[in-house]
Motif scaffolding. Structure first.
Motif, PDB file in Angstrom:
ATOM      1  N   THR A 133     -12.595  -4.251  -1.491  1.00 31.85           N
ATOM      2  CA  THR A 133     -11.367  -3.452  -1.511  1.00 31.85           C
ATOM      3  C   THR A 133     -10.566  -3.774  -2.765  1.00 31.85           C
ATOM      4  O   THR A 133     -10.538  -4.924  -3.214  1.00 31.85           O
ATOM      5  CB  THR A 133     -10.508  -3.721  -0.273  1.00 31.85           C
ATOM      6  OG1 THR A 133     -10.246  -5.133  -0.177  1.00 31.85           O
ATOM      7  CG2 THR A 133     -11.218  -3.255   0.994  1.00 31.85           C
ATOM      8  N   ILE A 134      -9.916  -2.742  -3.311  1.00 26.19           N
ATOM      9  CA  ILE A 134      -9.085  -2.892  -4.509  1.00 26.19           C
ATOM     10  C   ILE A 134      -7.714  -2.325  -4.200  1.00 26.19           C
ATOM     11  O   ILE A 134      -7.592  -1.184  -3.749  1.00 26.19           O
ATOM     12  CB  ILE A 134      -9.684  -2.151  -5.726  1.00 26.19           C
ATOM     13  CG1 ILE A 134     -11.101  -2.637  -6.014  1.00 26.19           C
ATOM     14  CG2 ILE A 134      -8.804  -2.317  -6.951  1.00 26.19           C
ATOM     15  CD1 ILE A 134     -12.171  -1.694  -5.573  1.00 26.19           C
ATOM     16  N   SER A 135      -6.664  -3.084  -4.435  1.00 27.04           N
ATOM     17  CA  SER A 135      -5.303  -2.610  -4.157  1.00 27.04           C
ATOM     18  C   SER A 135      -4.749  -1.875  -5.374  1.00 27.04           C
ATOM     19  O   SER A 135      -4.829  -2.351  -6.499  1.00 27.04           O
ATOM     20  CB  SER A 135      -4.389  -3.779  -3.791  1.00 27.04           C
ATOM     21  OG  SER A 135      -4.288  -4.690  -4.870  1.00 27.04           O
ATOM     22  N   LEU A 136      -4.190  -0.695  -5.134  1.00 30.15           N
ATOM     23  CA  LEU A 136      -3.519   0.079  -6.165  1.00 30.15           C
ATOM     24  C   LEU A 136      -2.025  -0.231  -6.147  1.00 30.15           C
ATOM     25  O   LEU A 136      -1.524  -0.819  -5.184  1.00 30.15           O
ATOM     26  CB  LEU A 136      -3.733   1.574  -5.912  1.00 30.15           C
ATOM     27  CG  LEU A 136      -5.168   2.098  -5.909  1.00 30.15           C
ATOM     28  CD1 LEU A 136      -5.185   3.585  -5.577  1.00 30.15           C
ATOM     29  CD2 LEU A 136      -5.836   1.852  -7.250  1.00 30.15           C
ATOM     30  N   PRO A 137      -1.267   0.159  -7.184  1.00 31.06           N
ATOM     31  CA  PRO A 137       0.189   0.016  -7.122  1.00 31.06           C
ATOM     32  C   PRO A 137       0.746   0.730  -5.892  1.00 31.06           C
ATOM     33  O   PRO A 137       0.201   1.745  -5.447  1.00 31.06           O
ATOM     34  CB  PRO A 137       0.652   0.698  -8.416  1.00 31.06           C
ATOM     35  CG  PRO A 137      -0.505   0.542  -9.351  1.00 31.06           C
ATOM     36  CD  PRO A 137      -1.733   0.664  -8.495  1.00 31.06           C
ATOM     37  N   LEU A 138       1.826   0.195  -5.332  1.00 32.21           N
ATOM     38  CA  LEU A 138       2.478   0.680  -4.117  1.00 32.21           C
ATOM     39  C   LEU A 138       1.666   0.390  -2.862  1.00 32.21           C
ATOM     40  O   LEU A 138       2.022   0.826  -1.771  1.00 32.21           O
ATOM     41  CB  LEU A 138       2.790   2.175  -4.187  1.00 32.21           C
ATOM     42  CG  LEU A 138       3.671   2.640  -5.358  1.00 32.21           C
ATOM     43  CD1 LEU A 138       3.928   4.150  -5.256  1.00 32.21           C
ATOM     44  CD2 LEU A 138       4.979   1.884  -5.405  1.00 32.21           C
ATOM     45  N   CYS A 139       0.573  -0.323  -3.007  1.00 34.83           N
ATOM     46  CA  CYS A 139      -0.239  -0.702  -1.842  1.00 34.83           C
ATOM     47  C   CYS A 139       0.541  -1.694  -0.974  1.00 34.83           C
ATOM     48  O   CYS A 139       1.247  -2.558  -1.491  1.00 34.83           O
ATOM     49  CB  CYS A 139      -1.533  -1.348  -2.332  1.00 34.83           C
ATOM     50  SG  CYS A 139      -2.593  -1.945  -1.010  1.00 34.83           S
TER      51      CYS A 139
END
Length: 551
Positions: A133-139
């Motif tokens: 899993t990769i977190s994006l901004p605003l995650c």
């Protein structure tokens, strides 16, 4: 002369080069603060993320999932996936863990990009073991294998990749009004065909503004917002939340807006909450003053700059279209499916005939089969359903037409009118078939009916199940009941004898996306409604009152 099809990535690269410093995406960050990203900003971030994806050494054309509410980095991540040579698989941002697991497993997702979400902890258990899993901004906060910062630490890719038109670009999972969602496969050529021709219909360009609020994972928002912006150079504003929607709308003051009927209805109900319908009606009838009142109402909604207003996903009640026309705004209906890139029929400005959707889009062939089914064919038609050849053969005819499942008719000018769904038609105990959709559209014109579903399979006569608007409880029960009774009589007077409703049932609660009654695009899930109220239907059908209130 046929217009050449331009593919999404080359068009994006052209925009990036032509006006790198022009604002592309406007993202609210909370507290009134916004982030403005230029075309160069978006391109640079997408290129760095693409390099990181390439370094994973995944097989070309791997499936990369994207789970997020609408935000700037949804579009940037989508571009990065394509630049890296992979296939994007967007998921609705409010799925259950079981639904997440189904889509990620079925799509064979190799990675999952996670962005802005309301309840990621409830969804996270659906990610299969071993899928990074990769977190994006605003995650939201949580445990992720990688972050957007990790991706941005990479150098940018140095090439301008151009996938083949026949290559698979995305798998869009349908919202599933019945049963499990199906994975609709679309090529870059199909997306490019629909976007190239679709964006030429309304004369939109670099000075126009869009507001993105319907799910970007749905084909309509994907085409009308993401791809339309890339192909025309429009600026995309994002809505922060339902609570801030009107503020976001006024900030954007969109010049083009796509909505579903319930959104247009909610705007109307919001106006009625401030100005009683009868008073507004009187004001709009006044010469000279009426048009000014209409413009003032539109300005209060943030719609005063709107040049192109579109509605799709379901028919709009005719009374609602007339209401907006009196305000000075023509809401134009469009028709399409996930399987056709949403590209099928659209009403052109100045050519609206209320009750009819509009004519076929350029280079779309249409026919009505002997059963009344609308069938369409164009280069925007899907490749098929992922890992479901049987369903694909059932949906696509031997000569390449898409079976829409909608019943309809065309007039002499090619305008389309939908008359119901083939599979939604039910049979009463008297052996008569009833198409519920046209009756529902008529009932929904009542100012206090927010949602309605006509049922009647196996009953002596159909009935309408209704959810009332939030303004309804403020009215006296007797007055409201009398109004509903008169509306039922007026509706029945327009129907054939076997279609007439025995009664309306006012049900408790709401039908929402969160409780499973609506799809993320606000379509009613008939199977859920029938399962929820099925045990009561026969008892309600034996009542003598015209209006029944659920206990």
């Amino acid at each position: 002369m046929p217009v050449a099809v331009r593919l999404p990535l080359p068009v994006f690269f052209e925009r990036e080069t032509r006006h790198p410093h022009k604002t592309f995406l406007v993202q609210p960050l909370g507290g009134g603060e916004v982030q403005r990203l230029t075309w160069a900003d978006a391109g640079q971030q997408a290129r760095r993320a693409a390099q990181w994806l390439r370094e994973r050494a995944l097989p070309p054309g791997s499936h990369i999932a994207l789970i997020s509410k609408n935000c700037a980095h949804w579009i940037i991540a989508d571009l990065a996936i394509w630049m890296a040579g992979h296939v994007s698989v967007p998921l609705y941002p409010n799925l259950t863990a079981d639904s997440v697991a189904h889509v990620l497993t079925h799509s064979e997702a190799a990675l999952v990009l996670v962005g802005k979400l309301d309840d990621w902890p409830a969804m996270a258990p659906g990610v299969p073991h071993g899928v990074p899993t990769i977190s994006l901004p605003l995650c939201p906060s949580g445990v992720f294998d990688f972050s957007w910062a990790d991706l941005q630490a990479c150098a940018s890719i140095e090439d301008d990749p151009t996938p083949d038109a026949t290559a698979l670009a995305t798998i869009i999972y349908t919202s599933g009004t019945t049963g499990l969602p199906k994975g609709v496969m679309h090529s870059f050529g199909a997306l490019g065909f629909a976007a190239t021709r679709g964006t030429q219909l309304f004369g939109l360009g670099e000075g126009d503004r869009l507001l993105s609020y319907l799910p970007l994972c749905h084909v309509a928002e994907r085409m009308f917002v993401e791809l339309a912006a890339i192909y025309t150079g429009q600026t995309v504003f994002f809505a922060e939340s339902l609570d801030t929607f009107l503020t976001d709308l006024r900030r954007a003051r969109p010049t083009a807006l796509f909505g579903v009927p319930r959104i247009w209805s909610k705007f109307q109900l919001g106006v009625y909450a401030k100005v009683p319908p009868r008073r507004l009606d009187r004001l709009l009838r006044l010469p000279f003053i009426g048009p000014r009142i209409g413009r003032k109402v539109l300005a209060g909604l943030g719609l005063d700059a709107l040049r192109i207003a579109l509605s799709g996903a379901a028919p709009v009640p005719e009374a609602l279209l007339h209401w907006y026309r009196r305000l000075g705004l023509d809401v134009l209906e469009v028709y399409g499916m996930t399987e056709s890139c949403g590209y099928s029929h659209v009403c052109r400005p100045g050519q609206q005939t209320i009750g009819w959707i509009g004519t076929p889009c350029p280079d779309v062939e249409v026919r009505i089969d002997p059963d009344g089914e609308v069938q369409v064919r164009s280069e925007a038609t899907m490749l098929g359903y992922f890992k479901d050849p049987d369903k694909t053969r059932e949906t696509l005819t031997a000569d390449g037409f898409l079976r829409t499942g909608d019943k309809g008719e065309q007039d002499a000018d090619g305008r389309l009118r939908l008359t119901g769904r083939l599979k939604e038609i039910f049979k009463t105990s008297k052996g008569k078939y009833v198409a519920p959709a046209p009756i529902e559209n008529r009932l929904a014109e009542h100012a206090r009916i927010e949602q309605v579903c006509v049922v009647g399979d196996g009953l002596a006569a159909p009935m309408g199940l209704c959810v009332l608007s939030q303004a309804a409880p403020s009215e006296a029960r007797a007055a409201l009941q009398g109004s509903l009774e008169r509306w039922l009589q007026q509706t029945n007077a327009t129907l054939d004898k076997h279609e007439r409703l025995s009664r309306l049932v006012v049900v408790n609660g709401v039908w929402g996306v969160e409780n499973g009654f609506l799809t993320p695009t606000l379509k009613i899930k008939r199977n859920v409604i029938e399962a929820t109220y099925g045990a009561h239907l026969h008892a309600w059908s034996e009542r003598t009152e015209a209006i029944v209130w659920q206990d």
